[in-house]
Every structure is written in structure tokens, then in C-alpha cells.
Design a protein around this motif. Structure first.
Motif, PDB file in Angstrom:
ATOM      1  N   THR A  73       0.700  -1.236  -0.041  1.00  0.00           N
ATOM      2  CA  THR A  73      -0.094   0.043  -0.074  1.00  0.00           C
ATOM      3  C   THR A  73       0.742   1.244  -0.134  1.00  0.00           C
ATOM      4  N   ALA A  74       0.495   1.986  -0.889  1.00  0.00           N
ATOM      5  CA  ALA A  74       1.367   3.414  -0.825  1.00  0.00           C
ATOM      6  C   ALA A  74       0.234   4.535  -0.713  1.00  0.00           C
ATOM      7  N   GLU A  75       1.039   5.715  -0.179  1.00  0.00           N
ATOM      8  CA  GLU A  75      -0.051   6.725   0.241  1.00  0.00           C
ATOM      9  C   GLU A  75       1.062   7.962   0.085  1.00  0.00           C
ATOM     10  N   ALA A  76       0.489   9.023  -0.855  1.00  0.00           N
ATOM     11  CA  ALA A  76       1.049  10.414  -0.785  1.00  0.00           C
ATOM     12  C   ALA A  76       0.375  11.325   0.237  1.00  0.00           C
ATOM     13  N   ILE A  77       1.325  11.868   1.281  1.00  0.00           N
ATOM     14  CA  ILE A  77       0.937  12.647   2.367  1.00  0.00           C
ATOM     15  C   ILE A  77       1.139  14.016   2.245  1.00  0.00           C
ATOM     16  N   ALA A  78       0.160  14.735   2.413  1.00  0.00           N
ATOM     17  CA  ALA A  78       0.099  16.333   2.435  1.00  0.00           C
ATOM     18  C   ALA A  78       1.111  16.874   3.842  1.00  0.00           C
ATOM     19  N   PRO A  79       1.395  18.015   3.759  1.00  0.00           N
ATOM     20  CA  PRO A  79       2.026  18.502   4.921  1.00  0.00           C
ATOM     21  C   PRO A  79       1.156  18.264   6.357  1.00  0.00           C
ATOM     22  N   ASN A  80      -0.118  18.183   6.207  1.00  0.00           N
ATOM     23  CA  ASN A  80      -1.026  18.405   7.443  1.00  0.00           C
ATOM     24  C   ASN A  80      -1.276  17.022   7.735  1.00  0.00           C
ATOM     25  N   GLY A  81      -0.831  16.143   7.072  1.00  0.00           N
ATOM     26  CA  GLY A  81      -0.915  14.592   7.582  1.00  0.00           C
ATOM     27  C   GLY A  81      -2.018  13.877   6.451  1.00  0.00           C
ATOM     28  N   ASP A  82      -2.863  14.837   5.604  1.00  0.00           N
ATOM     29  CA  ASP A  82      -3.848  14.133   5.069  1.00  0.00           C
ATOM     30  C   ASP A  82      -3.245  13.335   4.012  1.00  0.00           C
ATOM     31  N   THR A  83      -4.151  12.268   3.335  1.00  0.00           N
ATOM     32  CA  THR A  83      -3.717  11.524   2.275  1.00  0.00           C
ATOM     33  C   THR A  83      -4.356  12.083   1.064  1.00  0.00           C
ATOM     34  N   ILE A  84      -3.114  12.069  -0.005  1.00  0.00           N
ATOM     35  CA  ILE A  84      -3.544  12.847  -1.167  1.00  0.00           C
ATOM     36  C   ILE A  84      -4.180  11.824  -2.305  1.00  0.00           C
ATOM     37  N   THR A  85      -3.373  10.902  -1.933  1.00  0.00           N
ATOM     38  CA  THR A  85      -3.782   9.663  -2.892  1.00  0.00           C
ATOM     39  C   THR A  85      -3.330   8.480  -2.235  1.00  0.00           C
ATOM     40  N   THR A  86      -4.056   7.244  -2.627  1.00  0.00           N
ATOM     41  CA  THR A  86      -3.628   6.000  -2.121  1.00  0.00           C
ATOM     42  C   THR A  86      -3.763   4.819  -3.063  1.00  0.00           C
ATOM     43  N   SER A  87      -2.828   3.790  -3.052  1.00  0.00           N
ATOM     44  CA  SER A  87      -3.083   2.644  -3.879  1.00  0.00           C
ATOM     45  C   SER A  87      -2.625   1.641  -3.144  1.00  0.00           C
ATOM     46  N   SER A  88      -3.134   0.377  -3.442  1.00  0.00           N
ATOM     47  CA  SER A  88      -2.802  -0.789  -2.957  1.00  0.00           C
ATOM     48  C   SER A  88      -2.558  -1.950  -4.100  1.00  0.00           C
ATOM     49  N   GLN A  89      -1.477  -2.553  -4.137  1.00  0.00           N
ATOM     50  CA  GLN A  89      -1.542  -3.673  -5.179  1.00  0.00           C
ATOM     51  C   GLN A  89      -0.623  -4.783  -4.605  1.00  0.00           C
ATOM     52  N   PRO A  90      -0.846  -5.725  -5.155  1.00  0.00           N
ATOM     53  CA  PRO A  90      -0.338  -7.167  -4.761  1.00  0.00           C
ATOM     54  C   PRO A  90       1.280  -7.185  -5.486  1.00  0.00           C
ATOM     55  N   CYS A  91       2.253  -7.970  -4.977  1.00  0.00           N
ATOM     56  CA  CYS A  91       3.457  -8.180  -5.410  1.00  0.00           C
ATOM     57  C   CYS A  91       4.108  -9.442  -4.853  1.00  0.00           C
ATOM     58  N   MET A  92       4.996  -9.871  -5.654  1.00  0.00           N
ATOM     59  CA  MET A  92       5.406 -11.087  -5.488  1.00  0.00           C
ATOM     60  C   MET A  92       7.028 -11.452  -6.151  1.00  0.00           C
ATOM     61  N   LEU A  93       7.490 -12.276  -5.610  1.00  0.00           N
ATOM     62  CA  LEU A  93       8.713 -12.496  -6.450  1.00  0.00           C
ATOM     63  C   LEU A  93       8.549 -13.260  -7.627  1.00  0.00           C
ATOM     64  N   ARG A  94       9.433 -13.049  -9.087  1.00  0.00           N
ATOM     65  CA  ARG A  94       8.857 -13.278 -10.163  1.00  0.00           C
ATOM     66  C   ARG A  94       9.290 -14.918 -10.059  1.00  0.00           C
ATOM     67  N   PHE A  95       8.300 -15.606 -10.599  1.00  0.00           N
ATOM     68  CA  PHE A  95       8.088 -17.208 -10.306  1.00  0.00           C
ATOM     69  C   PHE A  95       9.419 -17.685 -11.133  1.00  0.00           C
ATOM     70  N   ARG A  96      10.208 -18.736 -10.490  1.00  0.00           N
ATOM     71  CA  ARG A  96      10.990 -19.435 -11.337  1.00  0.00           C
ATOM     72  C   ARG A  96      10.788 -21.130 -11.064  1.00  0.00           C
ATOM     73  N   SER A  97      10.664 -21.919 -12.006  1.00  0.00           N
ATOM     74  CA  SER A  97      10.349 -23.324 -11.499  1.00  0.00           C
ATOM     75  C   SER A  97      11.671 -23.917 -11.098  1.00  0.00           C
ATOM     76  N   LEU A  98      11.725 -25.025 -10.280  1.00  0.00           N
ATOM     77  CA  LEU A  98      12.757 -25.763  -9.905  1.00  0.00           C
ATOM     78  C   LEU A  98      13.824 -26.032 -10.918  1.00  0.00           C
ATOM     79  N   PRO A  99      13.448 -26.789 -11.893  1.00  0.00           N
ATOM     80  CA  PRO A  99      14.316 -27.281 -12.902  1.00  0.00           C
ATOM     81  C   PRO A  99      15.222 -25.848 -13.276  1.00  0.00           C
ATOM     82  N   VAL A 100      14.435 -24.721 -13.577  1.00  0.00           N
ATOM     83  CA  VAL A 100      15.160 -23.614 -14.187  1.00  0.00           C
ATOM     84  C   VAL A 100      16.142 -22.895 -12.794  1.00  0.00           C
ATOM     85  N   ARG A 101      15.635 -23.069 -11.682  1.00  0.00           N
ATOM     86  CA  ARG A 101      16.290 -22.506 -10.607  1.00  0.00           C
ATOM     87  C   ARG A 101      17.736 -23.413 -10.321  1.00  0.00           C
ATOM     88  N   LEU A 102      17.651 -25.046 -10.560  1.00  0.00           N
ATOM     89  CA  LEU A 102      18.801 -25.839 -10.403  1.00  0.00           C
ATOM     90  C   LEU A 102      19.778 -25.491 -11.660  1.00  0.00           C
TER      91      LEU A 102
END
Ligand code: NAG
Length: 208
Positions: free
Chosen positions: A82-111
Motif C-alpha cells: 500500500t502506498a500513500e502520498a501525504i500532504a504536510p498536514n498529514g492528509d492523504t492525497i492519494t493512495t494505492s494498493s497492489q499485490p506483489c511477489m517474487l517472479r516465479f521460477r520453477s525448480l528445474p530453472v533454478r537448479l
């Protein structure tokens, strides 16, 4: 000499009009003693008049996470940022929320990778970490200036596990309006051609 003077003055004026695209880099230090680790990156003092992004420009904030490719992180899989842009008085200007993960690599590729990169890995030339970059915010800066950016990590529903991080940072850039952007990207050819044009005009006017 008059030509050089004109060209320099002209270049100066163009620079003044275009301004610099802003780019600010701030390291993030999450507070892992919280259930949802958060961190606030202050942007103040980044640029003149304490305003990192001038009003009317589009600000883009990217988050960079450097994560070990550990089994732990692979097991956690997806988590929420979650990310928020905050104004000087502490108000939230805008906010976003998004999922994240490591890029997948299968076991053979990793080995395979471990086999091929064995020596460089041992020598520390390449690392077993992954850099995940994502754009978290994109908004138009209004009269309220952005004082800080707050980033928060949240575990996926039904779990409390949070990803392991080596380091994190945010990268904020402001886009120039397209006309200015064009001039900025092509500024050297722009200067050269305009100076040349003026020079030729001057020659013609002298000859004539
Ligand atoms: C981290 O979070 C804990 C719990 O909310 C708080 O007591 C502590 O002061 C925070 N530490 C920092 C460095 O912000």
C-alpha cells in the motif's frame, strides 16, 4: 560573438522555461516490529522551495524491493503493498494498493541457473536476490504539496507472514508537460539547430 551570446541566452531561457524533471530517490526502512510494517519517506528539502514536484505536474512513484530468493519468500508468495502520498498536514492525497511477489521460477530453472552460475555465485559476482520494481502511484500534483510517501506491507489474507527484504527504496519522478518533455529530451539538438538557424539568418541579414 553576438551569435554565441544569443545562443547562450536563448539556451538559458529555454532551460528556465522547461525546468528540470524531478527525480528523487529515498531509501525505505520498514518497521518490522509492526504487524503491517510501514515506513515514511520524507520528500521535503528535495528541491527548491521545498516542493519536490511542482503543481500541475504528474508525479510517478515507483517502489523497488530487493528480496532474497529464499524458500521463505517463495512460500509467502503474494503480499500486498500500500502506498500513500501525504500532504504536510498529514492528509492523504492519494493512495494505492497492489499485490506483489517474487517472479516465479520453477525448480528445474533454478537448479539449472545454480549449476551454470555456480562459480560466479560463490564468488559473489551475482547474487541470489531479486529486484522487484513496481509503479505504486501516479497522480497529478495539485495545490497541496506532497510531503512524504508512506509505504506499508500487508500479508495476504489468512496469513501473518511478511516477506524478507534486503533493502527497499522509492523513486519519484515528475513528468514534464509533453511540449516541455520533448524539448528537454531533444535539448542538445534543439540548441544546436536553433543556434545554426540564427547564425544562418544573421549571415543572410549581413550579406543582404
Ligand atoms: C516501530 O513500531 C513500533 C510499534 O508501533 C513503535 O513502538 C516504534 O517506535 C517504531 N519504531 C520506529 C523506528 O519507528
Amino acid at each position: 560573438n553576438a551569435v554565441v551570446f544569443v545562443a547562450v541566452t536563448f539556451a538559458g531561457l529555454v532551460r528556465l522555461w522547461v525546468g528540470e524533471p524531478v527525480s528523487v530517490r529515498r531509501p525505505l526502512h520498514f518497521n518490522y516490529t509492526e504487524a503491517h510494517p510501514s515506513t515514511v519517506a520524507a520528500l521535503g528539502g528535495a528541491k527548491r522551495r521545498g516542493r519536490p514536484v511542482p503543481a500541475g505536474r504528474t508525479a510517478r512513484v515507483s517502489l523497488v524491493l530487493i528480496m532474497p530468493k529464499s524458500d521463505y519468500n517463495r512460500r509467502i508468495g503474494v503480499f500486498q503493498v500500500t502506498a500513500e502520498a501525504i500532504a504536510p498536514n498529514g492528509d492523504t492525497i492519494t493512495t494505492s494498493s497492489q499485490p506483489c511477489m517474487l517472479r516465479f521460477r520453477s525448480l528445474p530453472v533454478r537448479l539449472m541457473r545454480t549449476c551454470l552460475m555456480g562459480i560466479p555465485l560463490l564468488m559473489g559476482i551475482c547474487t541470489e536476490s531479486q529486484k522487484v520494481t513496481m509503479e505504486v502511484l501516479r497522480y497529478k500534483e495539485t495545490g497541496r504539496r506532497t510531503e512524504a510517501i508512506r509505504v506499508r506491507l500487508k500479508p495476504r489474507a489468512g496469513t501473518t507472514d511478511l516477506p524478507q527484504l534486503y533493502a527497499a527504496e522509492i523513486f519519484m519522478t515528475s513528468q514534464l508537460p509533453w511540449g516541455k518533455e520533448l524539448v528537454y529530451n531533444w535539448k542538445w539538438s534543439f540548441y544546436v539547430w536553433t543556434s545554426l538557424y540564427m547564425y544562418i539568418m544573421l549571415l543572410i541579414s549581413i550579406a543582404g
